[in-house]
Design a protein around this motif. Sequence first.
Motif, PDB file in Angstrom:
ATOM      1  N   GLY A 103     100.879  25.098  -9.617  1.00  0.00           N
ATOM      2  CA  GLY A 103     101.123  24.708 -11.004  1.00  0.00           C
ATOM      3  C   GLY A 103     101.950  25.775 -11.684  1.00  0.00           C
ATOM      4  N   ALA A 104     102.948  25.383 -12.452  1.00  0.00           N
ATOM      5  CA  ALA A 104     103.821  26.355 -13.113  1.00  0.00           C
ATOM      6  C   ALA A 104     104.163  25.878 -14.510  1.00  0.00           C
ATOM      7  N   ILE A 105     104.306  26.831 -15.429  1.00  0.00           N
ATOM      8  CA  ILE A 105     104.877  26.452 -16.719  1.00  0.00           C
ATOM      9  C   ILE A 105     106.330  26.068 -16.469  1.00  0.00           C
ATOM     10  N   TYR A 106     106.878  25.262 -17.339  1.00  0.00           N
ATOM     11  CA  TYR A 106     108.176  24.639 -17.086  1.00  0.00           C
ATOM     12  C   TYR A 106     109.295  25.655 -16.841  1.00  0.00           C
ATOM     13  N   SER A 107     109.353  26.693 -17.669  1.00  0.00           N
ATOM     14  CA  SER A 107     110.477  27.635 -17.556  1.00  0.00           C
ATOM     15  C   SER A 107     110.463  28.368 -16.215  1.00  0.00           C
ATOM     16  N   LEU A 160      91.000  27.285 -11.970  1.00  0.00           N
ATOM     17  CA  LEU A 160      89.566  27.574 -11.958  1.00  0.00           C
ATOM     18  C   LEU A 160      88.756  26.406 -11.402  1.00  0.00           C
ATOM     19  N   ALA A 161      89.268  25.193 -11.576  1.00  0.00           N
ATOM     20  CA  ALA A 161      88.575  24.011 -11.051  1.00  0.00           C
ATOM     21  C   ALA A 161      88.819  23.815  -9.560  1.00  0.00           C
ATOM     22  N   GLY A 162      89.706  24.625  -8.983  1.00  0.00           N
ATOM     23  CA  GLY A 162      90.001  24.510  -7.552  1.00  0.00           C
ATOM     24  C   GLY A 162      90.993  23.421  -7.210  1.00  0.00           C
ATOM     25  N   GLU A 163      91.667  22.856  -8.222  1.00  0.00           N
ATOM     26  CA  GLU A 163      92.621  21.780  -7.963  1.00  0.00           C
ATOM     27  C   GLU A 163      94.023  22.287  -7.661  1.00  0.00           C
ATOM     28  N   LEU A 164      94.272  23.560  -7.925  1.00  0.00           N
ATOM     29  CA  LEU A 164      95.548  24.186  -7.588  1.00  0.00           C
ATOM     30  C   LEU A 164      95.285  25.401  -6.705  1.00  0.00           C
ATOM     31  N   ASP A 165      96.159  25.625  -5.736  1.00  0.00           N
ATOM     32  CA  ASP A 165      96.045  26.833  -4.915  1.00  0.00           C
ATOM     33  C   ASP A 165      96.424  28.060  -5.725  1.00  0.00           C
ATOM     34  N   MET A 166      97.411  27.901  -6.595  1.00  0.00           N
ATOM     35  CA  MET A 166      97.863  29.032  -7.415  1.00  0.00           C
ATOM     36  C   MET A 166      98.589  28.512  -8.649  1.00  0.00           C
ATOM     37  N   GLY A 167      98.700  29.373  -9.649  1.00  0.00           N
ATOM     38  CA  GLY A 167      99.432  29.028 -10.852  1.00  0.00           C
ATOM     39  C   GLY A 167     100.425  30.116 -11.203  1.00  0.00           C
ATOM     40  N   LEU A 168     101.506  29.737 -11.860  1.00  0.00           N
ATOM     41  CA  LEU A 168     102.526  30.676 -12.318  1.00  0.00           C
ATOM     42  C   LEU A 168     102.638  30.550 -13.828  1.00  0.00           C
ATOM     43  N   VAL A 169     102.316  31.649 -14.522  1.00  0.00           N
ATOM     44  CA  VAL A 169     102.244  31.611 -15.980  1.00  0.00           C
ATOM     45  C   VAL A 169     102.958  32.828 -16.576  1.00  0.00           C
ATOM     46  N   ALA A 170     103.282  32.725 -17.844  1.00  0.00           N
ATOM     47  CA  ALA A 170     103.835  33.861 -18.581  1.00  0.00           C
ATOM     48  C   ALA A 170     102.711  34.621 -19.258  1.00  0.00           C
ATOM     49  N   ILE A 171     102.894  35.929 -19.369  1.00  0.00           N
ATOM     50  CA  ILE A 171     101.909  36.816 -20.004  1.00  0.00           C
ATOM     51  C   ILE A 171     100.497  36.494 -19.488  1.00  0.00           C
ATOM     52  N   PRO A 172     100.256  36.664 -18.182  1.00  0.00           N
ATOM     53  CA  PRO A 172      98.947  36.295 -17.619  1.00  0.00           C
ATOM     54  C   PRO A 172      97.818  37.069 -18.272  1.00  0.00           C
TER      55      PRO A 172
END
Length: 293
Positions: free
Chosen positions: A96-100, A137-149
């Motif tokens: 999962g990633a934010i659009y940018s 956190l729900a385990g539905e994504l292996d990883m996420g890419l976010v800004a200002i984690p």
Amino acid sequence: MHIETLKIFCDLADLRSFSKTADKHVVSQSAVSQQVAQLEMEHKCQLLNRRKRPLELTPAGELFYQAARDIVERYEQFKSELNVLSSSARGKINVGAIYSIGMHSLPEYLKKFMVKRPNINVHVEYFSAGKIYELVLAGELDMGLVAIPKKDKRLDVYEFEDEPLVLVCSPKHPLANESQVDIHKLQFERFISFEEGVPTRDWIDGIFQRYNIVVRPVMGFDNVETIKRAVEINSGVSILPRTAISQELAAGTVKAIEFANERFVRPTGIIIRKDRVLSPEARYLIDLLRKKS
């Protein structure tokens, strides 16, 4: 006894509030109270001291909480491991990633990944930052890419890229021909921002506060693409990651101006649930994103 009932009890013990627990699980307070009462009947003991505010666990409640927490965590780990087996069988990694980030920073890494792992499908979906945290956190994504984690004891957070931030304006704007700009020139400037609650909005607001700058917010959007469209028609200026405007710069529809004061950046990161069991392929992708492969 159902896992969901144990989850509700654990959250009630952590939050010390029937209303907050009910909101978290999208049920009524009465439903929460009834499930706790059912547990107390089954085990023939009082688990909560309801006379205290905030409510407290009884000694029996503390014992039950520890056991319930262990069961819930083990069950979540089981689901994670099962998901890895299922994903490995399908040759799939869910990101999962934010659009940018997903549109502008991630593609080059995915190209490198596909050269090394051509049989693995990296499935990328775009979400808001808040939704990515929820799904990881729900385990539905292996990883996420976010800004200002943000820090969270339930997550492992790894640095991804520090994206340079630049002033972005229309070629028709008075600042368009500047090679550099002092951030103080944005004082009372018409400004197109991210919506409130978007982490990048808070980050840029923090920069303005440090320099005692007041801008005139004219529009607020939840994604970088809409902000760029508004800048292109000269509705105002914005501050955006340079990586997100490469196509517009090439087309000449916007101008990017560096700041003279300092090099502003937007940190980005990779988030993974701490107990997530990852396939070797997913670990390789993470190493690639962290520039360790």
